[in-house]
Design a protein around this motif. Sequence first.
Motif, PDB file in Angstrom:
ATOM      1  N   VAL A 113     -13.121  30.589  20.070  1.00 33.11           N
ATOM      2  CA  VAL A 113     -12.009  30.021  20.815  1.00 33.11           C
ATOM      3  C   VAL A 113     -10.880  29.592  19.887  1.00 33.11           C
ATOM      4  CG1 VAL A 113     -11.326  28.095  22.311  1.00 33.11           C
ATOM      5  CG2 VAL A 113     -13.446  29.307  22.748  1.00 33.11           C
ATOM      6  N   SER A 114     -11.221  29.108  18.703  1.00 27.52           N
ATOM      7  CA  SER A 114     -10.187  28.667  17.768  1.00 27.52           C
ATOM      8  C   SER A 114      -9.307  29.823  17.309  1.00 27.52           C
ATOM      9  CB  SER A 114     -10.827  27.974  16.560  1.00 27.52           C
ATOM     10  OG  SER A 114     -11.617  28.891  15.818  1.00 27.52           O
ATOM     11  N   LEU A 115      -9.863  31.051  17.313  1.00 27.26           N
ATOM     12  CA  LEU A 115      -9.065  32.224  16.963  1.00 27.26           C
ATOM     13  C   LEU A 115      -8.163  32.637  18.121  1.00 27.26           C
ATOM     14  CD1 LEU A 115     -11.788  34.363  15.138  1.00 27.26           C
ATOM     15  CD2 LEU A 115     -10.025  32.930  14.106  1.00 27.26           C
ATOM     16  N   ALA A 116      -8.649  32.431  19.321  1.00 29.50           N
ATOM     17  CA  ALA A 116      -7.856  32.790  20.499  1.00 29.50           C
ATOM     18  C   ALA A 116      -6.669  31.853  20.674  1.00 29.50           C
ATOM     19  CB  ALA A 116      -8.738  32.758  21.747  1.00 29.50           C
ATOM     20  N   PHE A 117      -6.831  30.601  20.257  1.00 28.86           N
ATOM     21  CA  PHE A 117      -5.772  29.609  20.417  1.00 28.86           C
ATOM     22  C   PHE A 117      -5.503  28.931  19.072  1.00 28.86           C
ATOM     23  CE2 PHE A 117      -8.288  29.559  24.430  1.00 28.86           C
ATOM     24  CZ  PHE A 117      -7.356  30.212  25.238  1.00 28.86           C
ATOM     25  N   PRO A 118      -4.909  29.657  18.124  1.00 26.23           N
ATOM     26  CA  PRO A 118      -4.750  29.105  16.772  1.00 26.23           C
ATOM     27  C   PRO A 118      -3.803  27.923  16.695  1.00 26.23           C
ATOM     28  CG  PRO A 118      -3.523  31.155  16.994  1.00 26.23           C
ATOM     29  CD  PRO A 118      -4.342  31.010  18.242  1.00 26.23           C
ATOM     30  N   GLN A 119      -2.910  27.764  17.677  1.00 24.62           N
ATOM     31  CA  GLN A 119      -1.908  26.702  17.606  1.00 24.62           C
ATOM     32  C   GLN A 119      -2.261  25.469  18.430  1.00 24.62           C
ATOM     33  OE1 GLN A 119       1.950  28.171  18.643  1.00 24.62           O
ATOM     34  NE2 GLN A 119       2.260  29.205  16.701  1.00 24.62           N
ATOM     35  N   ALA A 120      -3.366  25.469  19.111  1.00 26.59           N
ATOM     36  CA  ALA A 120      -3.680  24.339  19.981  1.00 26.59           C
ATOM     37  C   ALA A 120      -5.188  24.139  20.081  1.00 26.59           C
ATOM     38  CB  ALA A 120      -3.088  24.558  21.366  1.00 26.59           C
ATOM     39  N   THR A 121      -5.603  22.896  20.259  1.00 24.26           N
ATOM     40  CA  THR A 121      -7.021  22.550  20.323  1.00 24.26           C
ATOM     41  C   THR A 121      -7.479  22.522  21.774  1.00 24.26           C
ATOM     42  OG1 THR A 121      -6.724  21.143  18.385  1.00 24.26           O
ATOM     43  CG2 THR A 121      -8.757  20.859  19.647  1.00 24.26           C
ATOM     44  N   PRO A 122      -8.431  23.363  22.158  1.00 25.93           N
ATOM     45  CA  PRO A 122      -8.918  23.348  23.540  1.00 25.93           C
ATOM     46  C   PRO A 122      -9.652  22.045  23.858  1.00 25.93           C
ATOM     47  CG  PRO A 122      -9.510  25.396  22.419  1.00 25.93           C
ATOM     48  CD  PRO A 122      -9.031  24.448  21.370  1.00 25.93           C
ATOM     49  N   ALA A 123      -9.620  21.641  25.124  1.00 21.88           N
ATOM     50  CA  ALA A 123     -10.337  20.449  25.560  1.00 21.88           C
ATOM     51  C   ALA A 123     -11.837  20.638  25.443  1.00 21.88           C
ATOM     52  CB  ALA A 123      -9.957  20.110  27.002  1.00 21.88           C
ATOM     53  N   THR A 124     -12.287  21.889  25.500  1.00 16.26           N
ATOM     54  CA  THR A 124     -13.712  22.162  25.425  1.00 16.26           C
ATOM     55  C   THR A 124     -14.280  21.942  24.030  1.00 16.26           C
ATOM     56  OG1 THR A 124     -13.070  24.490  25.196  1.00 16.26           O
ATOM     57  CG2 THR A 124     -13.821  23.771  27.365  1.00 16.26           C
ATOM     58  N   SER A 125     -13.426  22.002  22.998  1.00 20.07           N
ATOM     59  CA  SER A 125     -13.905  21.752  21.642  1.00 20.07           C
ATOM     60  C   SER A 125     -13.674  20.308  21.210  1.00 20.07           C
ATOM     61  CB  SER A 125     -13.240  22.701  20.640  1.00 20.07           C
ATOM     62  OG  SER A 125     -11.832  22.544  20.642  1.00 20.07           O
ATOM     63  N   LYS A 126     -12.595  19.695  21.693  1.00 22.92           N
ATOM     64  CA  LYS A 126     -12.338  18.282  21.414  1.00 22.92           C
ATOM     65  C   LYS A 126     -11.349  17.759  22.442  1.00 22.92           C
ATOM     66  CE  LYS A 126     -10.780  15.027  17.843  1.00 22.92           C
ATOM     67  NZ  LYS A 126     -11.950  14.130  18.023  1.00 22.92           N
ATOM     68  N   PHE A 127     -11.785  16.790  23.238  1.00 20.45           N
ATOM     69  CA  PHE A 127     -10.888  16.252  24.257  1.00 20.45           C
ATOM     70  C   PHE A 127      -9.803  15.426  23.580  1.00 20.45           C
ATOM     71  CE2 PHE A 127      -9.555  14.119  28.163  1.00 20.45           C
ATOM     72  CZ  PHE A 127      -9.672  15.161  29.067  1.00 20.45           C
ATOM     73  N   PRO A 128      -8.571  15.474  24.077  1.00 23.01           N
ATOM     74  CA  PRO A 128      -7.467  14.778  23.397  1.00 23.01           C
ATOM     75  C   PRO A 128      -7.619  13.263  23.461  1.00 23.01           C
ATOM     76  CG  PRO A 128      -6.748  15.607  25.519  1.00 23.01           C
ATOM     77  CD  PRO A 128      -8.099  16.195  25.282  1.00 23.01           C
ATOM     78  N   PRO A 129      -7.111  12.544  22.472  1.00 25.25           N
ATOM     79  CA  PRO A 129      -7.103  11.084  22.538  1.00 25.25           C
ATOM     80  C   PRO A 129      -6.166  10.610  23.639  1.00 25.25           C
ATOM     81  CG  PRO A 129      -5.804  11.844  20.676  1.00 25.25           C
ATOM     82  CD  PRO A 129      -6.489  13.057  21.234  1.00 25.25           C
ATOM     83  N   CYS A 130      -6.380   9.386  24.106  1.00 29.88           N
ATOM     84  CA  CYS A 130      -5.559   8.856  25.192  1.00 29.88           C
ATOM     85  C   CYS A 130      -4.164   8.496  24.690  1.00 29.88           C
ATOM     86  CB  CYS A 130      -6.221   7.631  25.816  1.00 29.88           C
ATOM     87  SG  CYS A 130      -5.292   6.967  27.211  1.00 29.88           S
ATOM     88  N   ALA A 131      -3.151   9.133  25.275  1.00 29.38           N
ATOM     89  CA  ALA A 131      -1.756   8.826  24.965  1.00 29.38           C
ATOM     90  C   ALA A 131      -1.008   8.357  26.203  1.00 29.38           C
ATOM     91  CB  ALA A 131      -1.074  10.070  24.386  1.00 29.38           C
ATOM     92  N   SER A 132      -1.730   8.210  27.322  1.00 29.95           N
ATOM     93  CA  SER A 132      -1.082   7.985  28.617  1.00 29.95           C
ATOM     94  C   SER A 132      -1.003   6.520  29.026  1.00 29.95           C
ATOM     95  CB  SER A 132      -1.818   8.783  29.706  1.00 29.95           C
ATOM     96  OG  SER A 132      -3.218   8.587  29.623  1.00 29.95           O
ATOM     97  N   ASP A 133      -1.602   5.612  28.245  1.00 29.61           N
ATOM     98  CA  ASP A 133      -1.533   4.185  28.579  1.00 29.61           C
ATOM     99  C   ASP A 133      -0.320   3.569  27.890  1.00 29.61           C
ATOM    100  OD1 ASP A 133      -1.997   1.638  29.425  1.00 29.61           O
ATOM    101  OD2 ASP A 133      -3.804   1.313  28.237  1.00 29.61           O
ATOM    102  N   TYR A 134       0.861   4.011  28.283  1.00 31.24           N
ATOM    103  CA  TYR A 134       2.096   3.677  27.565  1.00 31.24           C
ATOM    104  C   TYR A 134       2.483   2.202  27.724  1.00 31.24           C
ATOM    105  CZ  TYR A 134       6.805   4.475  25.690  1.00 31.24           C
ATOM    106  OH  TYR A 134       7.955   4.453  24.938  1.00 31.24           O
ATOM    107  N   TYR A 135       2.177   1.613  28.860  1.00 33.57           N
ATOM    108  CA  TYR A 135       2.507   0.206  29.100  1.00 33.57           C
ATOM    109  C   TYR A 135       1.353  -0.734  28.749  1.00 33.57           C
ATOM    110  CZ  TYR A 135       6.953   1.152  31.503  1.00 33.57           C
ATOM    111  OH  TYR A 135       8.233   1.524  31.814  1.00 33.57           O
ATOM    112  N   ASN A 136       0.373  -0.199  27.993  1.00 33.35           N
ATOM    113  CA  ASN A 136      -0.762  -1.002  27.512  1.00 33.35           C
ATOM    114  C   ASN A 136      -1.487  -1.694  28.661  1.00 33.35           C
ATOM    115  OD1 ASN A 136      -2.581  -2.176  25.720  1.00 33.35           O
ATOM    116  ND2 ASN A 136      -1.275  -3.951  25.338  1.00 33.35           N
ATOM    117  N   PHE A 137      -2.008  -0.888  29.592  1.00 35.55           N
ATOM    118  CA  PHE A 137      -2.822  -1.416  30.684  1.00 35.55           C
ATOM    119  C   PHE A 137      -4.030  -2.179  30.143  1.00 35.55           C
ATOM    120  CE2 PHE A 137      -6.270  -0.380  33.876  1.00 35.55           C
ATOM    121  CZ  PHE A 137      -5.915  -1.380  34.772  1.00 35.55           C
ATOM    122  N   ASP A 138      -4.538  -1.754  28.984  1.00 32.40           N
ATOM    123  CA  ASP A 138      -5.662  -2.468  28.367  1.00 32.40           C
ATOM    124  C   ASP A 138      -5.377  -3.961  28.236  1.00 32.40           C
ATOM    125  OD1 ASP A 138      -7.726  -0.738  28.082  1.00 32.40           O
ATOM    126  OD2 ASP A 138      -7.449  -0.348  25.946  1.00 32.40           O
TER     127      ASP A 138
END
Length: 409
Positions: free
Chosen positions: A28-53
């Motif tokens: 899969v890494s050869l098929a998508f050399p410019q991007a990391t698939p979710a199946t190999s590593k899920f992306p870190p959370c960047a969507s809690d912009y207003y710090n809901f935590d």
Amino acid sequence: MTINSSEQQDGVNKSARTSYSNLPALDVSLAFPQATPATSKFPPCASDYYNFDGLLTSEERAIRKKVRECAEKELAPIVAEYWEKAEFPFQVIPKIGALNIAAGTIKGYGCPGLCITGAAVALAEIARVDVSCSSFILVHSNLAMLTIAQYGSEEQKQKYLPSMAQLKTIASWALTEPDYGSDASALRTTATKVEGGWILEGQKRWVGNSTFADLLVILARNTTTKQINAYVKLKKHAPGLTATKIENKVGLRIVQNGDVLLKNVFVPDEDRVPGFNSFQDTNTTLSISRLMVAWQSIGIAMGVYDMCHRYLMERKQFGAPSATFQITQQKLAQMLGNIQAMILAGWRVCNLYEDGKMTAGHASLAKGWITSRARETVALGRELLGGNGISTDFHVAKAFCDSEPIYTY
């Protein structure tokens, strides 16, 4: 012997199939050399912009953290494969059970007694990676278990809830029928009193978990009182009860929805849920589940934004990361703004619930508005990924399809 053109073509096709079948699987890494698939590593959370935590208690943050880690580690690598096959990954049930979130807000009987916000963020974190698995929990916990916890006898609670809380007993909840979806109060499935119990007759449709559940909570009309009652039916050794998987779905493919046929199904008196005596009791249960559906949609939107954010930073076009172009930034900003508003609306309704002030209208408005914003957010994410937006390797295509039934129900 003369070989005609169709035979030659068949020979070519057979030869090609043979040669291709011997090729090694593509990395899969050869098929998508410019991007990391979710199946190999899920992306870190960047969507809690207003710090809901920052609005959560330490307990709620701990719940969010442990569920997120489990979902990213255990679900992300496998759910695309199971979604494609329309099968359920049964191996993850003990791992989800170990999180001690399955019973949600129910207290006692081995249940965790989470606050509503803790239960909501837990469900959202699973939906962020895979909404089908969150639906599995919602049906089991916020519909079936909650019906027993709120309306069941003490004997029923002691008998069923402890093993259900650990996901050792899996439950389903049967309301919808082939002719009655939105008009659920008009259901036709009947419960007729006989000596020692009840006879159930009818059909149910779109019943989640029903093909493999250990027990079903079935809603049926009492032929004497004409009111809607609830009945617990153990599926094993249940003459007259059949659950057939609904095939050919394009969303929530991991969820095992079934058509349930009830023909002369006997339920003993001790398994009629005694406190469930009208459709108003159904509405009370559905109000809580609607709030949780809203949080499912928050999770879906967060996962899609997180994937798009990483993807556009990694993928380069015209010599620069795709994230540097204003047209992509505008869409990302729209998605991120939607998510912040969705989170705050969902959180406010949780506050109202904790204060005993949540109405059915509060829950319904949250569900309706948040799912529509999630639908918009996911559609923007699908656009941003271009061709890879229709590949399940990048999560967004699956979430795009899964958001449709969430919006609908």
